[in-house]
Motif scaffolding. Sequence first.
Motif, short mmCIF file in Angstrom:
data_model
loop_
_atom_site.label_atom_id
_atom_site.label_comp_id
_atom_site.label_asym_id
_atom_site.label_seq_id
_atom_site.Cartn_x
_atom_site.Cartn_y
_atom_site.Cartn_z
N ILE A 27 15.87 -14.24 29.64
CA ILE A 27 15.22 -12.97 29.96
C ILE A 27 15.86 -11.87 29.13
N SER A 28 15.02 -10.95 28.66
CA SER A 28 15.57 -9.85 27.86
C SER A 28 14.52 -8.78 27.64
N HIS A 29 14.97 -7.67 27.18
CA HIS A 29 14.07 -6.60 26.77
C HIS A 29 13.51 -7.00 25.40
N PRO A 30 12.23 -6.67 25.09
CA PRO A 30 11.72 -7.01 23.76
C PRO A 30 12.66 -6.53 22.65
N ASP A 31 12.84 -7.39 21.66
CA ASP A 31 13.66 -7.08 20.48
C ASP A 31 15.15 -7.28 20.67
N ALA A 32 15.55 -7.69 21.86
CA ALA A 32 16.99 -7.91 22.06
C ALA A 32 17.45 -9.18 21.35
N GLY A 33 16.48 -10.07 21.06
CA GLY A 33 16.83 -11.27 20.29
C GLY A 33 16.50 -12.59 20.95
N LYS A 34 15.57 -12.56 21.91
CA LYS A 34 15.23 -13.80 22.64
C LYS A 34 14.71 -14.88 21.70
N THR A 35 13.80 -14.50 20.81
CA THR A 35 13.22 -15.49 19.90
C THR A 35 14.30 -16.08 19.00
N THR A 36 15.14 -15.22 18.49
CA THR A 36 16.20 -15.68 17.59
C THR A 36 17.14 -16.63 18.34
N ILE A 37 17.48 -16.29 19.54
CA ILE A 37 18.37 -17.16 20.31
C ILE A 37 17.70 -18.49 20.63
N VAL A 95 10.62 -17.01 13.01
CA VAL A 95 9.29 -17.11 13.58
C VAL A 95 8.40 -15.95 13.14
N LYS A 96 8.99 -14.79 13.06
CA LYS A 96 8.16 -13.64 12.73
C LYS A 96 8.07 -13.41 11.22
N GLY A 97 8.54 -14.35 10.45
CA GLY A 97 8.37 -14.25 9.01
C GLY A 97 9.31 -13.24 8.37
N ARG A 98 10.43 -13.03 8.97
CA ARG A 98 11.37 -12.09 8.37
C ARG A 98 12.43 -12.88 7.61
N GLY A 99 13.30 -12.17 6.96
CA GLY A 99 14.41 -12.83 6.30
C GLY A 99 14.02 -13.32 4.92
N ASN A 107 24.26 -9.57 22.45
CA ASN A 107 23.82 -9.97 21.11
C ASN A 107 24.01 -8.84 20.08
N LYS A 108 23.90 -9.21 18.87
CA LYS A 108 23.91 -8.29 17.72
C LYS A 108 25.28 -7.66 17.46
N CYS A 109 26.33 -8.44 17.68
CA CYS A 109 27.67 -7.93 17.41
C CYS A 109 27.91 -7.69 15.91
N ASP A 110 27.00 -8.22 15.09
CA ASP A 110 27.12 -7.95 13.65
C ASP A 110 26.61 -6.56 13.30
N ARG A 111 26.14 -5.83 14.33
CA ARG A 111 25.78 -4.43 14.13
C ARG A 111 26.83 -3.57 14.82
N THR A 137 26.36 -13.07 17.79
CA THR A 137 25.17 -12.65 17.06
C THR A 137 24.24 -13.84 16.90
N ALA A 138 23.06 -13.69 17.45
CA ALA A 138 22.10 -14.79 17.37
C ALA A 138 21.65 -14.97 15.93
N LEU A 139 21.45 -13.85 15.26
CA LEU A 139 21.01 -13.91 13.87
C LEU A 139 22.03 -14.64 13.01
P1 G4P Z 1 12.77 -10.77 20.92
O1 G4P Z 1 12.25 -12.15 20.83
O2 G4P Z 1 13.71 -10.55 22.04
O3 G4P Z 1 11.72 -9.71 20.85
O4 G4P Z 1 13.69 -10.51 19.64
P2 G4P Z 1 13.76 -11.23 18.23
O5 G4P Z 1 14.53 -12.48 18.32
O6 G4P Z 1 12.43 -11.26 17.61
O7 G4P Z 1 14.68 -10.19 17.48
C1 G4P Z 1 14.31 -8.85 17.29
C2 G4P Z 1 14.92 -8.32 16.01
O8 G4P Z 1 16.33 -8.32 16.15
C3 G4P Z 1 14.61 -9.15 14.81
O9 G4P Z 1 14.52 -8.28 13.73
C4 G4P Z 1 15.82 -10.03 14.68
O10 G4P Z 1 16.07 -10.48 13.39
C5 G4P Z 1 16.90 -9.09 15.10
N1 G4P Z 1 18.07 -9.79 15.64
C6 G4P Z 1 18.15 -10.77 16.56
N2 G4P Z 1 19.41 -11.14 16.75
C7 G4P Z 1 20.16 -10.38 15.95
C8 G4P Z 1 21.56 -10.30 15.68
O11 G4P Z 1 22.38 -11.00 16.25
N3 G4P Z 1 21.95 -9.37 14.76
C9 G4P Z 1 21.06 -8.57 14.11
N4 G4P Z 1 21.56 -7.71 13.23
N5 G4P Z 1 19.76 -8.62 14.32
C10 G4P Z 1 19.31 -9.52 15.23
P3 G4P Z 1 13.20 -8.17 12.84
O12 G4P Z 1 12.03 -8.75 13.54
O13 G4P Z 1 13.50 -8.59 11.45
O14 G4P Z 1 12.86 -6.75 12.62
P4 G4P Z 1 13.40 -5.45 13.23
O15 G4P Z 1 13.05 -5.49 14.66
O16 G4P Z 1 14.86 -5.45 12.96
O17 G4P Z 1 12.66 -4.45 12.47
#
Ligand code: G4P
Length: 527
Positions: free
Chosen positions: A17-27, A44-48, A140-144, A256-258
């Motif tokens: 569970i998470s707020h949108p963009d917190a990183g659920k998909t990445t995790i 998944v979202k075609g980034r990177g 999440n996102k300790c690399d920020r 950091t999930a990313l």
């Molecule tokens: P969600 O399913 O919870 O909505 O999140 P999702 O995994 O799609 O992640 C949202 C954005 O956060 C993605 O960026 C993703 O790359 C980034 N993100 C996830 N985990 C980490 C992390 O550990 N560190 C950093 N730095 N970023 C992370 P995005 O879709 O490329 O675009 P944007 O939202 O940054 O513009």
Amino acid sequence: MSNLLNEINTRRTFAIISHPDAGKTTITEKVLLFGQAIQKAGTVKGRGSNQHAKSDWMEMEKERGISVTTSVMQFPYNKALVNLLDTPGHEDFSEDTYRTLTAVDSCLMVIDAAKGVEDRTRKLMEVTRLRTTPIVTFMNKCDRDIRDPMELLDEVETELNIACAPITWPIGCGKEFKGVYHIHRGETLLYKTGQGHTIQEVRSIKGLDNPELDAAIGDELAGQLREELELVIGASHEFDLELFLAGELSPVYFGTALGNFGVDHVLDGLTEWAPTPLPRETEDRTVVATEENFTGFVFKIQANMDPKHRDRIAFMRIVSGKYSQGMKMNHVRIGKQVSISDAVTFMAGDRERAGDAFAGDIIGLHNHGTIQIGDTFTQGEKLKFTGIPNFAPELFRRIRLRDPLKQKQLLKGLVQLSEEGAVQVFRPLINNDLIVGAVGILQFDVVVARLKAEYNVDALYESVNVNTARWVSSTDVKKFEDFKRKCESNLALDGGDNLTYIAPSRVNLNLSIERYPEVTFNHTREN
Ligand code: G4P
């Protein structure tokens, strides 16, 4: 230990569970990587920039015909067999999310450590409280550049009303993120950048006073870490299994999930501490997982997961016992014995024919319109699992056909979509209108798109003078008849033919509630 007991005790069924963009998909991707459900995490979202990984992922989704990120994934991790259930991220589908959370035994809460506790996390936590669901937290996102970790724990404690027990502690953040100190293992795990798509070789340094630590992360950060930890360990809660299982304390991890760092620590904790399949309540008794006899309930129906098959899958959480291919089950609501030969399991994210499945697992039944959300299946016993509700919709539209000859298809489509929980449909007693009710606005668009794609029906919406709905019932037959007569113009049948009061305004609803005290006006309805 018997085989049944053994199998059941290895199960861990959870959702993220998470707020949108917190990183659920990445995790989710990284969890699947560790679960060896995928070889390489793509985006998944075609980034990177790693196009290759991206196409791997897309190919995989295409091949399997389902979106790996929107269903159920089962994979082995450590000695456990993990079932990960996805919850739709968009707020408009909170009803679906709610029901999915009735099918899990624990949750992983992901927080964007740069932002802290956000709206949707608050709401989802309220939902997990309705049943006692143990929560594991990942910052999440300790690399920020993240917020002060101590402040983050404080915020979770006060805003979400759950005690925090840090299991790992971050060392620096942003460009300076060096890894975490694992408080329980007493070792530092070092982070290397640029390894996000694979499982990393992690260098570890035992002990906090180890001079290797100073060499690895620099004297300044090492000193800071030692100071912080002294403070943190003194000021925060210690992990306590009982409190965790009672939903009162959450183990907290940083990473950091990313960068694929820390997700495995969470999985270690989850598989070690999260509960084995929990008991569930029925109208008559509590069913425990280790009962020999099979029981289960349907918490979600999803249409056309596989465009090639255009079938509808009913997701069933097995509550007790074992499913084996070809077994006979009692579909309790319709009182029928059914033979289930082709249920699907979700092993390693793939959809394959189920061999055996056990309490805690999710199986998919092919649904030809007879199964509804909330249905109970047993090996004979007449049971009805409780706590899988429909919520009264808050938004209403009249739906109209562009081609009036398609009325039958429209009704069929709407009833099926309502069985699935995608939308609710109401047919007023006094006219032939079809009113669609939704909890979130996005559902309306989805319904029109699906009616077109799946039922070949071209429909559009008009506004309608309905503001709120309540399911009505009464034990007083005479008074209920009187109510029905007098309020006929406000009554409708829903997709399952349940009587509903549709009110043009809150005031009207409140007046009727006052006027008819013998009638119960329900905000939720259990199927
Ligand atoms: P969600 O399913 O919870 O909505 O999140 P999702 O995994 O799609 O992640 C949202 C954005 O956060 C993605 O960026 C993703 O790359 C980034 N993100 C996830 N985990 C980490 C992390 O550990 N560190 C950093 N730095 N970023 C992370 P995005 O879709 O490329 O675009 P944007 O939202 O940054 O513009």
